[in-house]
Scaffold this active site. Sequence first.
Site, short mmCIF file in Angstrom:
data_model
loop_
_atom_site.label_atom_id
_atom_site.label_comp_id
_atom_site.label_asym_id
_atom_site.label_seq_id
_atom_site.Cartn_x
_atom_site.Cartn_y
_atom_site.Cartn_z
CB CYS A 176 -0.99 -0.04 1.16
SG CYS A 176 -2.37 1.13 0.99
CD GLU A 182 -2.14 -6.45 4.75
OE1 GLU A 182 -2.43 -5.27 5.03
OE2 GLU A 182 -1.43 -6.75 3.77
CG HIS A 203 -3.95 -3.71 2.28
ND1 HIS A 203 -3.11 -3.27 3.29
CD2 HIS A 203 -4.53 -2.59 1.78
CE1 HIS A 203 -3.19 -1.96 3.41
NE2 HIS A 203 -4.04 -1.51 2.49
#
Length: 220
Positions: free
Chosen positions: A91, A202, A200
Amino acid sequence: MTATVALIDYGSGNLASAAKALARAADTVGPGKFEIVTTADPQAVKDAERIVLPGVGAFADCMKGLSAVPGMVGALREKVLQKGAPFLGICVGMQLLATVGREFGDHAGLGWIAGDVVKITPNSSKGDPALKIPHMGWNALTILQPHPLLNGIADGADVYFVHSYHMRPALPEDLIATTDYGGPLRAMIGNENVAGTQFHPEKSQAAGLKLLENFLAWRP
């Protein structure tokens, strides 16, 4: 021997989620092979095998926060640019790789990948009221060129974004993948041992976990 992955803590980033996702990826790649260390210690960065730089918020604030950690920018440059450690920016952590960020004025970035960071401007002629800023949610990846971090990830895979700005690399060869949001947005960049995702991993479930697994196995 256990290899260390340094997750940089500079006061900006979704550290808990990123650390958890990296740990899960490490277990998949091979239990005991990697230790995920969240750190603000430049020496820990120098000692790590590979590095992850997260980031959430405004470009200038993130760059200021990173620069405020004594010795951190120098340690990153030494480890990544001079010694070639695998690096992943996430990001705003990806955006900081640019030459300049144009959010609330012009602000110098790390300058590792030539380009600038500009506000998303969706093409309103599409007439889609859902095209709001920030761009938030799941969008499909368009893979422009192969990259080791995308091994096993299909073109069109959905990944998760939250951002109002995106990076425009100066060199076409540094652009790895895009997504469409009223026009193309830069979703992934890379050059040699440096890679960055605007999305992202994650938060991107199976595709994101696979990318992190690939990052841990990456030998640029």
